[in-house]
Design an enzyme around this catalytic site. Structure first.
Site, PDB file in Angstrom:
ATOM      1  CG  HIS B  66      -3.088  -6.261   6.730  1.00 15.93           C
ATOM      2  ND1 HIS B  66      -4.287  -5.946   6.129  1.00 15.93           N
ATOM      3  CD2 HIS B  66      -2.181  -5.355   6.280  1.00 15.93           C
ATOM      4  CE1 HIS B  66      -4.113  -4.908   5.337  1.00 15.93           C
ATOM      5  NE2 HIS B  66      -2.853  -4.526   5.410  1.00 15.93           N
ATOM      6  CD  GLU B  69      -0.333  -2.608   9.249  1.00 16.22           C
ATOM      7  OE1 GLU B  69      -0.689  -1.563   8.676  1.00 16.22           O
ATOM      8  OE2 GLU B  69       0.073  -3.620   8.627  1.00 16.22           O
TER       9      GLU B  69
END
Lengths: 425, 426
Positions: B66, B69
């Site tokens: 994450h 990202e």
């Protein structure tokens, strides 16, 4: 032809809006009922559609009613409530498969209309009152719905800001009504309110999909007859006196503080400077290229989300963000600085163009969904204007930097609300 | 380029596997304004233990997929959001247990936006300074979820189920775990999982398939990729029974919440077999708990559930679960009743309710494929598990009572049940 071809005609006491398009695999029917937002009625209006959608004369239990919808290839049916400016709006939405995509060719649209008619006009009654058990069940659910706002801190702090900001206005009412007003409602009283709403609410019917206009009109005329009525007009109160900034801090057991800031824009949907207001909001805080995102999040690392949005029919702009309790002063300072920058015209032509492009994109995307299309078209009903999407976009294109700066000067800071954790106060 | 037709749905799709291994799909949709594209890697929060190409195995900090990202959006000359909005697009990304997806939607400049999407994902730029800065932002994201009772309930339930599998780790990690992330770790994860052969590009909207395919091919031809050896992901053995039977979280709420979970078996399935299991169990849950069911009416009339009540079964490679529940006035009683219904479900399902529910699910699928977002995201998810989204309707049509009995028989066992509750803090 523009981007949307909407045909509007007055029939049977309401307006029938048809958008004929073959881009969906479903057909959508939305029924809207609009009335002034008042303390007396809001809780009744919050309860009524949920009672109506539970069951009916022909389908006296939720199980029977939902089984019938399953049979219609899982037609989706739901109700929802909205607050737009000085009005409270009830919507019934039904979306069903277009049979041309099914192996079974039974026509579903007419059945959908018949179902909606059943819900609206043939409720489950006992002696001039709604079915008591249904009303009691839905009263309980309504109380839970009102209570649940407290558990979602983002929604809660937004609601609290509006409550503080619009204290003496009906807009401070919650769309789901008031907790203490739920219990006293009787099945008789709700039925009386239902009859009144059908007689006096402003009604609009939207039908969207691969449909034949004449056919839809004939069905609507036959199945949904209402008496003519005069729509109730309320002049929205803009041009509020600039007042001292109202600052509210509330303490709760939360890890992240919620910062919500309210401004009066003094501009309503469809006003001459409304388009410049949209650009203003876009440069200031509406997007991930906006000043708030860049400065509060990307530069200062204070927040994960920070955004501003407009309440077009009420003349409000609201900033929301989640920050550490200890960063309150700094976040507020940076947000104020961005507003100052807007007033001084500290933004480029490039930011103007970027924002126009993104707003245009957002509008076009919204009308790609049938529900989004209804919401865009319904703005005209609420504002009593007739602005097409094309006109909307053209006018926005013409907005100049000085128009945005002029808008920035009209936008007044009104209330700062902060929901803060325990240790900091 | 291969053309794939879906007659009943009146859709056609184009597919090509490029020489660097990238799967590209184009689904032209006429009448729509918007084009929506997703560029997805088969890499999510569960991939925290692996061997990078040619290296020893590593264990990376929780939340790094994450974090990566977030960081891909930042470049030397600013962030990519700016670029997209100049081109009239809105961009976003999300990380799930098994995927990281980057996406944009736009109604103009589609070619430019598509190139921006591919290029920004394929050109990482990480520095120590920007990595440090991101820790504050993601820290606020984590804190936001900490205050969200529904998220806590959902994750609490998964944590109850899994003893070893990294699905039990919160996708964003913790403030502590992300504090250990460095730029070098990000590069290592990037080079392991962002090779084109581990990715899928999906474009849906009013586009010309030839032009789009050419653009993607030309773009990829300019970039050099060495062939990637197979990615070695390492997972510990996971018991079939749940790790904890019950967990109660006290939070600042007024309404209690309760979810009942069942840990899946058969989590090594792929393809048609997996789709059949997934759809059969979802049909079963709908028959038992859908709004037209007797159970729903009874629970609702008893005040045990409200409109937040929901249910779902989902399965991925290595894990899966059913979940049922929502807000409730009596979390213990709701848990008991739901468990009773599920354990007693075998043999209670009728042909009539099965046929009705299949119709309902087919209608829901047609509604869903109005949405370009749904098509792109779900197609990718299915493809990563060797399934085809457009097999959903025929598979639904083929489901029999025996299929449901079989899937239910395998899933529903006392030792795989668990309960998570959120209750008001005293």
């Amino acid at each position: 032809m523009g981007i949307i071809s909407e045909s509007v005609q007055a029939i049977n006491g309401y307006k029938l809006h048809i958008v004929n398009t073959d881009k969906y695999k479903t057909n959508t029917i939305v029924w809207k009922m609009k009335a002034p937002l008042t303390k007396e009625d809001v809780t009744l209006r919050a309860l009524l559609p949920y009672v109506l959608q539970s069951n009916s004369e022909k389908y006296p239990t939720t199980g029977k009613l939902r089984s019938y919808l399953d049979e219609l290839y899982g037609a989706s049916f739901f109700v929802d409530l909205a607050k737009k400016g000085e009005f409270h709006i009830i919507s019934f939405s039904l979306e069903m498969a277009n049979e041309k995509f099914l192996t079974d060719p039974t026509p579903l649209l007419k059945k959908g209309f018949e179902f909606l008619t059943e819900i609206l006009l043939k409720p489950n009654l006992n002696n001039h009152a709604f079915n008591k058990v249904t009303v009691e069940n839905e009263k309980r659910t309504l109380k839970q719905r009102i209570q649940s706002v407290y558990d979602d801190k983002m929604r809660y702090s937004n609601y609290r800001l509006v409550q503080e900001m619009c204290k003496d206005e009906s807009y401070s009412l919650h769309v789901h009504g008031e907790m203490e007003a739920v219990e006293p409602i009787t099945a008789e009283q709700l039925y009386e309110y239902y009859l009144q709403a059908l007689k006096t609410d402003e009604l609009d019917l939207y039908v969207i999909g691969d449909v034949k206009e004449d056919e839809v009109k004939a069905i609507a005329e036959q199945l949904l007859p209402f008496d003519d009525r005069k729509p109730q007009v309320i002049e929205a109160s803009v041009n509020h006196e600039k007042r001292n900034v109202h600052e509210v801090k509330e303490q709760q057991d939360v890890k992240q503080g919620k910062l919500n800031i309210g401004y009066r824009t003094n501009i309503l949907y469809g006003d001459d400077d409304y388009y410049a207001l949209q650009i203003f909001n876009g440069i200031f805080g509406g997007f991930s290229h906006s000043k708030l995102f860049l400065n509060v999040r990307e530069k200062a690392s204070l927040a994960y989300y920070v955004t501003s949005r407009l309440e077009s029919h009420k003349g409000l702009m609201m900033v929301m963000s989640g920050i550490d309790n200890k960063n309150y002063e700094e976040a507020v300072r940076i947000i104020h600085e961005q507003m100052e920058a807007m007033i001084k015209g500290d933004f480029t032509e490039e930011e103007m163009n970027q924002t126009k492009a993104v707003i245009k994109n957002q509008l076009l995307e919204t009308v790609d969904t049938s529900r989004g299309m209804v919401e865009v078209l319904y703005h005209n009903v609420v504002s009593r204007k007739d602005i097409s999407l094309q006109e909307w976009m053209d006018k926005m294109d013409q907005v100049k930097k000085e128009d945005v700066m002029a808008v920035a000067k009209k936008v007044n800071l009104d209330t700062i609300y902060f929901l803060t954790g325990k240790e900091e106060l | 380029m291969e053309k794939i037709l879906f007659d009943q749905l009146q859709e056609e799709m184009y597919y090509e596997k490029l020489s660097n291994g990238l799967d590209v799909y184009v689904l032209p949709k006429k009448g729509f304004n918007k084009t929506y594209a997703t560029f997805t890697t088969k890499y999510g929060s569960v991939d925290n233990h692996f061997s990078p190409p040619g290296k020893e195995e590593v264990q990376v900090p929780d939340g790094i997929a994450h974090f990566l990202e977030h960081k891909l959006f930042e470049k030397e000359d600013g962030d990519v959001f700016q670029q997209f909005s100049k081109q009239g697009a809105s961009a976003n990304a999300f990380t799930s247990f098994t995927r990281t997806a980057y996406l944009f939607s736009s109604t103009s400049n589609v070619e430019k936006n598509l190139e921006t999407l591919i290029d920004f994902v394929q050109e990482p730029y990480f520095t120590e300074k920007t990595v440090e800065k991101e820790k504050g932002i993601i820290g606020q994201e984590i804190t936001m979820y900490d205050d969200n009772p529904d998220w806590r309930l959902y994750f609490g339930l998964i944590q109850n189920m899994y003893k070893n599998h990294p699905v039990k780790i919160d996708i964003a990690g913790t403030i502590e775990s992300i504090s250990h992330i460095t730029k070098d770790m990000l590069y290592e994860c990037y080079h392991t999982f962002y090779h084109p052969s581990n990715m899928l590009l999906f474009i849906v909207g009013p586009v010309d398939q030839q032009e789009i395919m050419k653009l993607v091919k030309d773009n990829q031809a300019l970039k050099e990729y060495k062939e990637l050896p197979e990615i070695k992901r390492i997972f510990e053995e996971e018991p079939q029974i749940v790790a904890e039977k019950k967990q109660v979280l006290q939070m600042n709420v007024q309404t209690s919440k309760c979810l009942v979970g069942i840990k899946a078996v058969n989590v090594n399935q792929t393809g048609k077999e997996m789709m059949k299991t997934e759809l059969s169990l979802n049909v079963m849950l709908d028959i038992l708990f859908g709004k037209s069911s007797d159970h729903f009416s009874t629970l609702y009339n008893d005040g045990l559930i409200d409109e937040t009540f929901s249910f779902d079964y989902t399965q991925e490679n290595g894990f899966g679960f059913a979940m049922v529940g929502g807000d409730t006035s009596d979390p213990d009683r709701l848990a008991e009743v739901l468990k009773g219904i599920l354990l007693g479900a075998k043999g209670t399902i009728t042909t009539e309710s099965l046929e009705r529910t299949k119709k309902k699910k087919i209608g829901a699928f047609l509604r869903a494929v109005n949405s370009p977002e749904y098509i792109a995201n779900q197609f990718t998810r299915y493809a990563f598990n060797e399934m085809n989204l457009f097999d959903v309707v025929p598979t639904l049509e083929s489901i029999t009572l025996e299929d449901i009995e079989k899937a239910a028989g395998e899933l529903l066992s006392e030792e795989r049940f668990t309960v998570c509750q959120v209750v008001p803090k005293r």
